[in-house]
Design a protein around this motif. Structure first.
Motif, PDB file in Angstrom:
ATOM      1  N   ARG A  19      -8.208  -4.345  -4.740  1.00  0.00           N
ATOM      2  CA  ARG A  19      -7.384  -3.504  -3.894  1.00  0.00           C
ATOM      3  C   ARG A  19      -6.563  -4.368  -2.957  1.00  0.00           C
ATOM      4  O   ARG A  19      -7.113  -5.185  -2.210  1.00  0.00           O
ATOM      5  CB  ARG A  19      -8.212  -2.515  -3.073  1.00  0.00           C
ATOM      6  N   SER A  21      -3.801  -4.623   0.246  1.00  0.00           N
ATOM      7  CA  SER A  21      -3.432  -3.899   1.450  1.00  0.00           C
ATOM      8  C   SER A  21      -2.143  -4.465   2.022  1.00  0.00           C
ATOM      9  O   SER A  21      -1.865  -5.659   1.889  1.00  0.00           O
ATOM     10  CB  SER A  21      -4.536  -3.992   2.510  1.00  0.00           C
ATOM     11  N   SER A  70      -1.426   4.291  -2.428  1.00  0.00           N
ATOM     12  CA  SER A  70      -1.801   5.270  -1.419  1.00  0.00           C
ATOM     13  C   SER A  70      -1.439   4.744  -0.042  1.00  0.00           C
ATOM     14  O   SER A  70      -1.053   3.578   0.108  1.00  0.00           O
ATOM     15  CB  SER A  70      -3.296   5.599  -1.498  1.00  0.00           C
ATOM     16  N   ARG A  71      -1.562   5.605   0.963  1.00  0.00           N
ATOM     17  CA  ARG A  71      -1.214   5.208   2.322  1.00  0.00           C
ATOM     18  C   ARG A  71      -2.190   5.794   3.328  1.00  0.00           C
ATOM     19  O   ARG A  71      -2.806   6.834   3.090  1.00  0.00           O
ATOM     20  CB  ARG A  71       0.212   5.655   2.659  1.00  0.00           C
ATOM     21  N   ASP A  72      -2.327   5.116   4.459  1.00  0.00           N
ATOM     22  CA  ASP A  72      -3.128   5.568   5.576  1.00  0.00           C
ATOM     23  C   ASP A  72      -2.219   5.515   6.798  1.00  0.00           C
ATOM     24  O   ASP A  72      -1.994   4.439   7.361  1.00  0.00           O
ATOM     25  CB  ASP A  72      -4.360   4.684   5.767  1.00  0.00           C
ATOM     26  N   HIS A  73      -1.686   6.657   7.206  1.00  0.00           N
ATOM     27  CA  HIS A  73      -0.728   6.689   8.306  1.00  0.00           C
ATOM     28  C   HIS A  73      -1.348   6.220   9.621  1.00  0.00           C
ATOM     29  O   HIS A  73      -0.675   5.582  10.431  1.00  0.00           O
ATOM     30  CB  HIS A  73      -0.165   8.100   8.470  1.00  0.00           C
ATOM     31  N   ALA A  74      -2.619   6.541   9.853  1.00  0.00           N
ATOM     32  CA  ALA A  74      -3.278   6.158  11.092  1.00  0.00           C
ATOM     33  C   ALA A  74      -3.331   4.646  11.247  1.00  0.00           C
ATOM     34  O   ALA A  74      -3.273   4.127  12.364  1.00  0.00           O
ATOM     35  CB  ALA A  74      -4.682   6.747  11.154  1.00  0.00           C
ATOM     36  N   LYS A  75      -3.435   3.926  10.133  1.00  0.00           N
ATOM     37  CA  LYS A  75      -3.506   2.471  10.159  1.00  0.00           C
ATOM     38  C   LYS A  75      -2.181   1.811   9.798  1.00  0.00           C
ATOM     39  O   LYS A  75      -2.100   0.580   9.758  1.00  0.00           O
ATOM     40  CB  LYS A  75      -4.591   1.982   9.205  1.00  0.00           C
ATOM     41  N   SER A  76      -1.146   2.618   9.528  1.00  0.00           N
ATOM     42  CA  SER A  76       0.167   2.108   9.105  1.00  0.00           C
ATOM     43  C   SER A  76       0.019   1.133   7.945  1.00  0.00           C
ATOM     44  O   SER A  76       0.646   0.068   7.923  1.00  0.00           O
ATOM     45  CB  SER A  76       0.887   1.439  10.287  1.00  0.00           C
ATOM     46  N   THR A  77      -0.796   1.518   6.975  1.00  0.00           N
ATOM     47  CA  THR A  77      -1.144   0.630   5.878  1.00  0.00           C
ATOM     48  C   THR A  77      -0.964   1.321   4.532  1.00  0.00           C
ATOM     49  O   THR A  77      -1.280   2.500   4.388  1.00  0.00           O
ATOM     50  CB  THR A  77      -2.599   0.145   6.010  1.00  0.00           C
ATOM     51  N   VAL A  78      -0.448   0.570   3.567  1.00  0.00           N
ATOM     52  CA  VAL A  78      -0.300   1.029   2.191  1.00  0.00           C
ATOM     53  C   VAL A  78      -1.213   0.196   1.309  1.00  0.00           C
ATOM     54  O   VAL A  78      -1.373  -1.007   1.532  1.00  0.00           O
ATOM     55  CB  VAL A  78       1.161   0.925   1.724  1.00  0.00           C
ATOM     56  N   TYR A  79      -1.806   0.825   0.303  1.00  0.00           N
ATOM     57  CA  TYR A  79      -2.752   0.159  -0.575  1.00  0.00           C
ATOM     58  C   TYR A  79      -2.288   0.234  -2.019  1.00  0.00           C
ATOM     59  O   TYR A  79      -1.553   1.132  -2.418  1.00  0.00           O
ATOM     60  CB  TYR A  79      -4.133   0.806  -0.479  1.00  0.00           C
TER      61      TYR A  79
END
Length: 120
Positions: A19, A21, A70-79
């Protein structure tokens, strides 16, 4: 201005998983598309996957069914979840914010790249 910092990657055997990041900072609210590209030795940079602001995704045919963006908006991160890896997936992987290729030059914001090596 957007800054992208990548993590993940490494050496795995064929059939394994990794994975990647990509953490964004700066003017993150201006980003419309986050994407992953890769470049193997002696080859041109190629598109892998993207996710738009509305959540829609697109994948290169070579990775469909194996990779998931995918993305995690809270962490401003895309995986980029990579499953069932193959030796032909070996490349340096780059994340990009709103990438554009104009006059042979890649524009937009790009991460530093991370090596993914898949052994047979």
């Amino acid at each position: 201005q957007v800054q992208l910092v990548q993590s993940g990657g490494g050496l795995v055997q064929a059939g394994g998983s990794l994975r990647l990041s990509c953490a964004a900072s700066g003017s993150i609210f201006s980003i419309n598309i986050m994407a992953w590209y890769r470049q193997a030795p002696g080859k041109q940079r190629e598109f892998v996957a993207l996710i738009a602001s509305g959540g829609s995704t697109n994948y290169a045919d070579s990775v469909k069914g194996r990779f998931t963006i995918s993305r995690d908006h809270a962490k401003s991160t895309v995986y980029l979840q990579m499953n069932n890896l193959k030796p032909e997936d070996t490349a340096v992987y780059y994340c990009a914010a709103d990438p554009r290729l104009i006059g042979g030059v890649y524009l937009g914001s790009w991460g530093q790249g991370t090596q993914v090596t898949v052994s047979s």
